[in-house]
Design a protein around this motif. Structure first.
Motif, PDB file in Angstrom:
ATOM      1  N   THR A   1       1.165  -1.209   0.224  1.00 19.54           N
ATOM      2  CA  THR A   1       0.336  -0.139   0.301  1.00 19.54           C
ATOM      3  C   THR A   1       1.027   1.294   0.388  1.00 19.54           C
ATOM      4  OG1 THR A   1      -0.147  -0.228   2.512  1.00 19.54           O
ATOM      5  CG2 THR A   1      -2.051  -1.146   1.378  1.00 19.54           C
TER       6      THR A   1
ATOM      7  N   SER B   1       0.070   5.627  -1.378  1.00 20.93           N
ATOM      8  CA  SER B   1      -0.255   7.014  -2.144  1.00 20.93           C
ATOM      9  C   SER B   1       0.387   7.370  -2.941  1.00 20.93           C
ATOM     10  CB  SER B   1      -0.499   7.952  -0.745  1.00 20.93           C
ATOM     11  OG  SER B   1       1.000   7.921   0.259  1.00 20.93           O
TER      12      SER B   1
ATOM     13  N   ALA C   1      -8.808   3.816   1.617  1.00 21.09           N
ATOM     14  CA  ALA C   1      -8.900   4.146   2.444  1.00 21.09           C
ATOM     15  C   ALA C   1      -9.720   3.361   3.910  1.00 21.09           C
ATOM     16  CB  ALA C   1     -10.375   4.749   1.768  1.00 21.09           C
TER      17      ALA C   1
ATOM     18  N   ASP D   1      -9.792   3.335   6.763  1.00 24.32           N
ATOM     19  CA  ASP D   1     -10.396   4.114   8.303  1.00 24.32           C
ATOM     20  C   ASP D   1     -11.609   3.637   7.581  1.00 24.32           C
ATOM     21  OD1 ASP D   1      -9.078   5.491   5.565  1.00 24.32           O
ATOM     22  OD2 ASP D   1     -10.627   7.394   6.469  1.00 24.32           O
ATOM     23  N   GLU D   2     -11.792   3.908   6.656  1.00 24.03           N
ATOM     24  CA  GLU D   2     -13.266   4.236   6.744  1.00 24.03           C
ATOM     25  C   GLU D   2     -14.406   3.463   6.716  1.00 24.03           C
ATOM     26  OE1 GLU D   2     -14.327   5.385   2.173  1.00 24.03           O
ATOM     27  OE2 GLU D   2     -12.815   7.028   2.441  1.00 24.03           O
TER      28      GLU D   2
ATOM     29  N   ASP E   1      -1.468   0.452   6.662  1.00 31.29           N
ATOM     30  CA  ASP E   1      -3.010   0.614   6.481  1.00 31.29           C
ATOM     31  C   ASP E   1      -3.460   0.168   7.415  1.00 31.29           C
ATOM     32  OD1 ASP E   1      -2.224  -1.983   5.451  1.00 31.29           O
ATOM     33  OD2 ASP E   1      -3.936  -2.729   4.680  1.00 31.29           O
TER      34      ASP E   1
ATOM     35  N   ALA F   1      -3.543   3.139   9.354  1.00 34.94           N
ATOM     36  CA  ALA F   1      -5.217   3.796   8.371  1.00 34.94           C
ATOM     37  C   ALA F   1      -6.896   3.195   9.874  1.00 34.94           C
ATOM     38  CB  ALA F   1      -5.412   4.356   7.091  1.00 34.94           C
ATOM     39  N   TYR F   2      -6.368   2.065   8.882  1.00 37.92           N
ATOM     40  CA  TYR F   2      -7.420   1.408  10.296  1.00 37.92           C
ATOM     41  C   TYR F   2      -7.744   1.319  10.833  1.00 37.92           C
ATOM     42  CZ  TYR F   2     -10.307  -2.138  11.570  1.00 37.92           C
ATOM     43  OH  TYR F   2     -11.251  -3.359  12.547  1.00 37.92           O
TER      44      TYR F   2
ATOM     45  N   GLU G   1      -7.447   4.456  -5.251  1.00 37.05           N
ATOM     46  CA  GLU G   1      -7.445   4.278  -3.681  1.00 37.05           C
ATOM     47  C   GLU G   1      -8.472   3.969  -3.652  1.00 37.05           C
ATOM     48  OE1 GLU G   1      -7.029   7.282   0.359  1.00 37.05           O
ATOM     49  OE2 GLU G   1      -9.198   7.197  -0.637  1.00 37.05           O
TER      50      GLU G   1
ATOM     51  N   ASP H   1     -12.043   2.631  -1.364  1.00 37.82           N
ATOM     52  CA  ASP H   1     -12.866   3.182  -0.958  1.00 37.82           C
ATOM     53  C   ASP H   1     -13.684   2.577  -0.715  1.00 37.82           C
ATOM     54  OD1 ASP H   1     -14.529   4.827  -2.634  1.00 37.82           O
ATOM     55  OD2 ASP H   1     -13.189   6.107  -2.255  1.00 37.82           O
TER      56      ASP H   1
ATOM     57  N   SER I   1     -16.929  12.418   8.961  1.00 36.22           N
ATOM     58  CA  SER I   1     -15.012  12.285   8.569  1.00 36.22           C
ATOM     59  C   SER I   1     -14.647  10.857   9.557  1.00 36.22           C
ATOM     60  CB  SER I   1     -14.389  13.697   8.949  1.00 36.22           C
ATOM     61  OG  SER I   1     -13.116  13.435   9.354  1.00 36.22           O
ATOM     62  N   THR I   2     -13.772  10.577   9.436  1.00 39.86           N
ATOM     63  CA  THR I   2     -13.222   9.513   9.820  1.00 39.86           C
ATOM     64  C   THR I   2     -12.439   9.619  10.966  1.00 39.86           C
ATOM     65  OG1 THR I   2     -11.515   8.633   8.425  1.00 39.86           O
ATOM     66  CG2 THR I   2     -14.057   7.852   7.657  1.00 39.86           C
TER      67      THR I   2
END
Lengths: 346, 310
Positions: free
Chosen positions: A143, A145, A159, A161-162, A190, A193-194, A304, A306, A343-344
Motif C-alpha cells: 500500500t 499513496s 482508505a 479508516d472508512e 494501512d 489508517a484502519y 485508492e 474506498d 469524517s473518519t
C-alpha cells in the motif's frame, strides 16, 4: 558395513536435496485465475504487448505473508482471481525479507511477466531500483499513496479508516463495558489508517479504545497475549489487523468476545464471534490500472479503494446476531462517509 | 504506572509471562543438552516449525491433543536423526548444517500447510488449563502459577529432570565430557559419536515439544509461526550459561518482559510513540545480559567442533 554406510550417506544426500527443493518451493506457488473463463472483454487492442484480443495476461504477486492468510496477502490474491480477464497468475508469498522479495520481483520481470504486484509498502525501495530497468513491465505497488515518480508503477492504497470507522461504531454499540481493545502490528501502512478510523468511530459512539501495536506482523503468540491482556483490563470487544491476529481471534473466541476483522473476511476463523469484516476488493482499482495499461499507460498514477467505489465492503457474519438498530447505525455511517458528512478523523 | 502494581494486573502478567516462556524453555533445555555435548543446532526454529505443523495437522484431523504432542515429538526426533547424521556421522560444519535444517523446516512446513490445509483453521480444542488441586485455588498465586496447561507444567518439570540427567547420570557425565574434551573422553572409552547423537536426539525432541506447545496453546498454524523463537532459545542457552536453571531464568525473563511490555501498552503507560522501542525491550535486555555475562561464564570447550578419531 561399508555398503550400509554408503546407503545412509545416499539417503542423507537425498533428504537434503529434497529439503532444498521443498524450501525453494515453500514460498512460491503458481495459481490459475478463477476468472479464466471470464473472457477478455475489457482489454483493448492497444497494439503493444498488452493482453488485449483474448490473450492471457501474465501477472505475478510478491507478498510478505501466506497467500491464504485471511488478511493482507489473500486480499490481493482474491482480487486478481476476481478480475474479469484471462490471467496467468504466479505467486511468491512469505517474502518477509525485503531482499528476497526484490529478487523475486526482478526474476519475474526478467522472465517477461507483464504485470507484477509488489504487495507491501516495504518493497518501495527495491521497486525504485528495479522498475526503471524494465520500462515495458507494469509494476503495481502498495500500500502506497504515490508512485515515487516512476512512470511504469501504479500505486494503491485502501482508505481503511472508512471501514475502520464503521467497525468502530458497531463495536461501541456492542460493548457493555465501554472498553474496546485493538491488536495492531507495526505502526505502518494501512494498519494505521484502519486503527485510526476504528478508534474514531468507537469514540464517536462513546467507547474508550486501547490500541496496542505488538511490534510484529508475525508474532501470533504475542498477539494472543495482547488480546488476553485487553480482556483482563475490561475490554469486551476486540479488533486487530495483519496476519498475526489469528492468535488474537482465538483468544477472543475462547472468551466469547466479539471480534471485528479487516483486510479479508475472517469469519471462518471464529464463526461464533466475528461480527463483521472490512474486506478489500482491490479488483476495483486493478481493473482501472489494467485498462490504462491496455491503452499504453504503463503506470504513473495512484489509486485508492474506498466505500464509495466499492473497493471496501463491510461483510457481516450472518451467524452473529446484530440488532437492526446497530445495523442501521452502520448503514448510516457508510452513507455518511460516502457523502462526506462524516469524517473518519484519519 | 500505578495501575500496573495491582494484584490482579500482576497476576495476569505472571500468568502471561509463564505462557510465553513455555516454548522458549522447552527449546532452550533441549539445546542446552546438545550444546553441552559440543553440538550447536541452529536448526531449532526449523524443527519447531515442522513439529508445530505436525501437531497442528494431527489436532485438526483427530482432535486428539496428546497424539498431536506425540507426533511433534516424533517429528523432532526424526529431524534430529537427520541432523545427527549430517553433523556427527558426516562431520559437517554445525553452523551451516543448522541453517540448512532451519531453511528446510521453514519451507517444508509452509509447503505442507499450503498443500494439506490452505486457509488457516483453528484446531477444535486447544490445550486445556489444569488447576493443580490444592494449589490452583490459592488466591492470586494459584491463578498466576498453578492454572496452566500440562505442557507448561511439563516444561518446568523438565528443568530438574535435565539437571539430574546432566549432573547425576553416566550419560550426563559423558555428555559433559564429550563437550569439553572429546579426545580425552574417547581415550577413556566413551563413544563421542553416540553420545553426541543421543544429545542431538534429546535436543531435537525437546524442540519438537516446543513447537507443539506453541501451536497447541494458540490453536492455529501459519507460515513461519515461530517468528524466530528458536533463535532466541539458542541465545537463552548462552544467557543461561549452558545450565538448565539458567535456561529457565532466561526463558522466564524473556516471557515476563514481553508480558510486562504488553500490559503497559494496554494500560497506556507506554505511549504509542514509544511502542516500537518498547517492543525491542526483551531482545535488548537479553543482549545486555549476554554482554554482562560475557567472560564470566565458559562455553563447552568443544562446542561446534566436529570430532573425528585420528
Amino acid at each position: 558395513m561399508k555398503a550400509n554406510t554408503r546407503t545412509w550417506y545416499r539417503l542423507v544426500a537425498l533428504l537434503l536435496s529434497f529439503g532444498l527443493v521443498a524450501a525453494a518451493c515453500g514460498g512460491s506457488d503458481s495459481a490459475g485465475s478463477d476468472a479464466s473463463d471470464g473472457g477478455t472483454d475489457e482489454t483493448t487492442d492497444a497494439g503493444d504487448d498488452s493482453s488485449g484480443g483474448g490473450e492471457t495476461l501474465t501477472m505475478a504477486i510478491v507478498a510478505p505473508s501466506a497467500k491464504n492468510d485471511l488478511a493482507f496477502t489473500q486480499s490481493m490474491v482474491d482480487a486478481i482471481n476476481a478480475l474479469d480477464r484471462d490471467v496467468d497468475l504466479q505467486i511468491t508469498d512469505g517474502t518477509f525479507v525485503v531482499e528476497d522479495a526484490a529478487a523475486a520481483i526482478r526474476g519475474y520481470a526478467e522472465d517477461g511477466v507483464q504485470v507484477i504486484v509488489a504487495h507491501g509498502t516495504q518493497y518501495g525501495g527495491s521497486l525504485a531500483e528495479i522498475a526503471p530497468d524494465f520500462p515495458d513491465t507494469t509494476f503495481i505497488w502498495g500500500t502506497a499513496s504515490d508512485t515515487q515518480g516512476l512512470d511504469n508503477v501504479f500505486a494503491y492504497f485502501p482508505a481503511a479508516d472508512e471501514g475502520g470507522y464503521v467497525n468502530g461504531i458497531l463495536a461501541a454499540g456492542l460493548s457493555e463495558s465501554g472498553k474496546i481493545g485493538v491488536v495492531g502490528p507495526i505502526e505502518a501502512g494501512d494498519a494505521v489508517a484502519y486503527i485510526a478510523g476504528f478508534q474514531s468511530g468507537a469514540e464517536a459512539n462513546g467507547a474508550e479504545v486501547s490500541v496496542v501495536y505488538t511490534g510484529s506482523f508475525g508474532d501470533v503468540a504475542l498477539a494472543a497475549e495482547t488480546a488476553t491482556a485487553h480482556i483482563a483490563n475490561g475490554s469486551d470487544v476486540l479488533t486487530g489487523t495483519a496476519q498475526m491476529v489469528v492468535g488474537a481471534v482465538g483468544v477472543a473466541n475462547d472468551a466469547g468476545v466479539p471480534w471485528f476483522g479487516t483486510q479479508a473476511n475472517q469469519t471462518s476463523l471464529a464463526p461464533d464471534i466475528v461480527v463483521a469484516s472490512q474486506v478489500y476488493h482491490w479488483e476495483v482499482v486493478l481493473e482501472e490500472m489494467l485498462t490504462l495499461r491496455d491503452g499504453g499507460t504503463k503506470g504513473g498514477q495512484a489509486f485508492e479503494i474506498d466505500l464509495a467505489n466499492g473497493g471496501l465492503v463491510i461483510e457481516f457474519n450472518d451467524k452473529f446476531e446484530l440488532s437492526d438498530e446497530l445495523k442501521a447505525e452502520a448503514d448510516a455511517a457508510i452513507a455518511g462517509i460516502i457523502d462526506g458528512s462524516i469524517s473518519t478523523g484519519a | 504506572m500505578s495501575d500496573f502494581f495491582t494484584v490482579s494486573v500482576l497476576v495476569s502478567v505472571f500468568a502471561s509471562g509463564i505462557r510465553l516462556a513455555t516454548p522458549y524453555l522447552l527449546a532452550s533445555l533441549g539445546e542446552t543438552i546438545g550444546q553441552r555435548s559440543g553440538v550447536l543446532n541452529l536448526g531449532v526454529d526449523g524443527i519447531m516449525l515442522l513439529a508445530a505443523f505436525g501437531a497442528y495437522y494431527t489436532a485438526l484431523k483427530t482432535d486428539n491433543l496428546w497424539l498431536a504432542v506425540l507426533v511433534a515429538l516424533l517429528v523432532g526426533l526424526m529431524v534430529g536423526v537427520v541432523y545427527g547424521l549430517i553433523t556427527v556421522s558426516l562431520h559437517a560444519a554445525q553452523g551451516i548444517s543448522g541453517i540448512g535444517i532451519f531453511l528446510f523446516g521453514l519451507g517444508f512446513s509452509d509447503l505442507l500447510f499450503q498443500v494439506w490445509v490452505g486457509t488457516p483453521l483453528p484446531v477444535p480444542h486447544k490445550l486445556p488449563k489444569l488447576s493443580i488441586p490444592g494449589l490452583g485455588s490459592i488466591p492470586n498465586i494459584g491463578e498466576a502459577l498453578f492454572q496452566h496447561n500440562l505442557m507448561t507444567y511439563g516444561a518446568f518439570m523438565l528443568v530438574p529432570a535435565v539437571m539430574f540427567l546432566l549432573q547425576k547420570t553416566t550419560f550426563g557425565m559423558n555428555v559433559r565430557a564429550v563437550g569439553e574434551n572429546p579426545q580425552a573422553a574417547d581415550s577413556l572409552g566413551v563413544s563421542v559419536g553416540r553420545t553426541r547423537f543421543m544429545a542431538i536426539l534429546l535436543g531435537s525432541s525437546a524442540a519438537g515439544l516446543a513447537g507443539a506447545a506453541l501451536v497447541l496453546q494458540g490453536g492455529i498454524f501459519q507460515a513461519n509461526l515461530t517468528n524466530g523463537l528458536g533463535f532466541i532459545a539458542i541465545a537463552i542457552v548462552y544467557f543461561g550459561a549452558w545450565r538448565p536453571l539458567g535456561a529457565m531464568a532466561g526463558s522466564l525473563l524473556y516471557g515476563m518482559v514481553n508480558a510486562t511490555v504488553v500490559q503497559l501498552k494496554v494500560q497506556g503507560t507506554i505511549p504509542r510513540s514509544a511502542s516500537d522501542l518498547a517492543s525491542m525491550a526483551p531482545a535488548v535486555i537479553t543482549i545486555l545480559a549476554l554482554v554482562f555475562l560475557a567472560g564470566r561464564v565458559k562455553a563447552p570447550a568443544a562446542l561446534t567442533k566436529p570430532f573425528a578419531r585420528h
